[in-house]
Write an enzyme that holds these catalytic residues in place. Structure first.
Site, PDB file in Angstrom:
ATOM      1  N   PRO A  93      91.262  69.280 -15.460  1.00 48.70           N
ATOM      2  CA  PRO A  93      90.815  69.656 -14.121  1.00 48.70           C
ATOM      3  C   PRO A  93      89.453  70.247 -14.134  1.00 48.70           C
ATOM      4  O   PRO A  93      88.910  71.021 -15.122  1.00 48.70           O
ATOM      5  CB  PRO A  93      91.642  70.779 -13.595  1.00 48.70           C
ATOM      6  CG  PRO A  93      92.762  70.723 -14.415  1.00 48.70           C
ATOM      7  CD  PRO A  93      92.548  70.047 -15.858  1.00 48.70           C
ATOM      8  N   THR A  94      88.573  69.778 -13.326  1.00 50.84           N
ATOM      9  CA  THR A  94      87.308  70.364 -13.171  1.00 50.84           C
ATOM     10  C   THR A  94      87.403  71.799 -12.374  1.00 50.84           C
ATOM     11  O   THR A  94      87.652  72.057 -11.265  1.00 50.84           O
ATOM     12  CB  THR A  94      86.412  69.403 -12.306  1.00 50.84           C
ATOM     13  OG1 THR A  94      86.591  68.134 -12.986  1.00 50.84           O
ATOM     14  CG2 THR A  94      84.944  69.817 -12.322  1.00 50.84           C
ATOM     15  N   GLY A  95      86.593  72.658 -12.995  1.00 54.93           N
ATOM     16  CA  GLY A  95      86.641  74.169 -12.399  1.00 54.93           C
ATOM     17  C   GLY A  95      87.575  74.809 -13.233  1.00 54.93           C
ATOM     18  O   GLY A  95      87.981  75.994 -12.684  1.00 54.93           O
ATOM     19  N   CYS A  96      88.314  74.218 -14.131  1.00 49.77           N
ATOM     20  CA  CYS A  96      89.375  75.170 -15.064  1.00 49.77           C
ATOM     21  C   CYS A  96      88.834  75.517 -16.558  1.00 49.77           C
ATOM     22  O   CYS A  96      88.473  74.606 -16.970  1.00 49.77           O
ATOM     23  CB  CYS A  96      90.632  74.390 -15.219  1.00 49.77           C
ATOM     24  SG  CYS A  96      91.713  74.597 -13.910  1.00 49.77           S
ATOM     25  N   VAL A  97      88.846  76.666 -16.532  1.00 49.01           N
ATOM     26  CA  VAL A  97      88.064  77.377 -17.829  1.00 49.01           C
ATOM     27  C   VAL A  97      88.828  77.576 -18.992  1.00 49.01           C
ATOM     28  O   VAL A  97      90.140  77.929 -18.605  1.00 49.01           O
ATOM     29  CB  VAL A  97      86.813  78.470 -17.549  1.00 49.01           C
ATOM     30  CG1 VAL A  97      85.492  77.758 -17.809  1.00 49.01           C
ATOM     31  CG2 VAL A  97      87.059  78.860 -16.062  1.00 49.01           C
TER      32      VAL A  97
END
Lengths: 102, 112, 136
Positions: free
Chosen positions: B108-112
């Site tokens: 996912p984009t925005g999961c660090v």
């Protein structure tokens, strides 16, 4: 509040300078470097725009980039200040943010 | 982590975190194989989220971050399901990351 | 001490697909949105081409990321600006652009489209008000 705008593209190839002048507000600084230095020269097609913007913006040009391209200070539009790398750093520190017109 | 997983006799490429390298390689059995590696048995509730994610990706071309997923699930499937507790119970390794992996989506984009 | 919320502006000036700038910018915006800062995204010059409707990249073998802009509201980006002069110079109107919906989870208020068309003066003022400008 002042922004340091940096322009590193030739005004004859890209619209970076044109856009910069459109959005920069009174009191902002503009540093011309790399191929952006061509906008600082006298007698070009963009000289009128630069001269007119000088009444509201401070202009700087990076000396090493200018000399690398075969031009000296005598060819620069009056009112544009030539700075070295240390001067570039000082400008970036004095202004509270930098907008790079890539 | 191996760089391939075996699904229905085929070797499918995965990245270093176990996400499918090619979106188009996905088939439902992929999710079953991945879940088995995590010692998880997929229920219809899991599938509801996996299918939701695949539809979300189809529409927006992105694997959503966890809070975006939670919000979107809430909108589509109701507040009983659109909350962290429900989603973490289903996917203990992180609903966005784990469910996206099972769904064959990228991380996912925005999961660090 | 209260956490300092900074005003971030993402300034987009490049068309999609020809260079990687547009996609990189979008990724950075979405990743940055996880950090609860005050974010705005502005499109000027060729950047306005990023938002055109009806993009179809099947023929060029690249990912069509234009649908992803529609999730900006879900990622809590509440302010999206487009420079009117840039649009007009390219023969475009607001109708040519993707709409980005926004729903306020607290109030339940729904907005169909948060994309705002603004003039250059307002755009310049918004740059001045930002703490940090990320240029793409």
């Amino acid at each position: 509040m002042a922004i340091l705008h940096t322009v590193n593209k030739s005004p004859f190839e890209r619209n970076a300078l044109e856009s910069c002048l459109r959005f920069a507000t009174e009191g902002a600084s503009v540093l011309l470097f790399e191929d952006g230095v061509y906008a600082a020269l006298k007698g070009t097609r963009v000289e009128p725009q630069v001269v007119s913007a000088l009444s509201r913006l401070r202009f700087y040009v990076l000396g090493p980039d200018l000399r690398a391209r075969g031009f000296s200070e005598e060819r620069i539009i009056p009112g544009i200040k030539v700075v070295d790398y240390a001067g570039f750093v000082d400008l970036a520190v004095e202004c509270d943010k930098v907008q790079a017109w890539l | 982590m191996a760089d391939t997983i075996e699904v229905n006799g085929k070797q499918l490429a995965v990245d270093e975190e176990g996400y499918l390298a090619n979106l188009n390689d996905w088939e439902p059995e992929v999710a079953n194989v991945m879940a088995k590696q995590d010692n998880l048995e997929l229920t219809p509730e899991h599938w509801e989220i996996i299918n939701f994610l695949r539809e979300y990706y189809e529409e927006y071309q992105i694997a959503p971050a966890v809070r975006v997923l939670t919000k979107a699930v809430g909108k589509k499937l109701g507040p009983d399901k659109g909350n962290s507790k429900y989603l973490y119970t289903l996917f203990p390794y992180g609903p966005a990351k784990q469910a996206c992996r099972y769904a064959g989506l990228p991380k996912p984009t925005g999961c660090v | 001490m209260a956490e300092v919320v900074k005003k971030f502006m993402y300034l987009n000036r490049k068309a999609p697909y020809g260079t990687i700038y547009a996609w990189e910018s979008l990724e950075v915006v979405l990743i940055g949105a996880a950090f609860d800062q005050d974010v705005c995204v502005m499109f000027i010059d060729d950047g306005v081409y990023q938002l055109t409707k009806g993009q179809d990249t099947k023929g060029i073998g690249m990912k069509n990321f234009s649908p992803t802009y529609r999730t900006l509201g879900d990622y809590d980006v509440r302010r999206i600006y487009v420079d009117r002069d840039s649009l007009e110079a390219r023969g475009l109107t607001p109708d040519d652009l993707i709409a980005v919906p926004f729903e306020d989870m607290e109030t339940g208020e729904e907005i169909d489209n948060i994309v705002e068309i603004i003039d250059s003066e307002r755009a310049g003022a918004l740059m001045n008000q930002s703490d940090v400008i990320f240029s793409f």
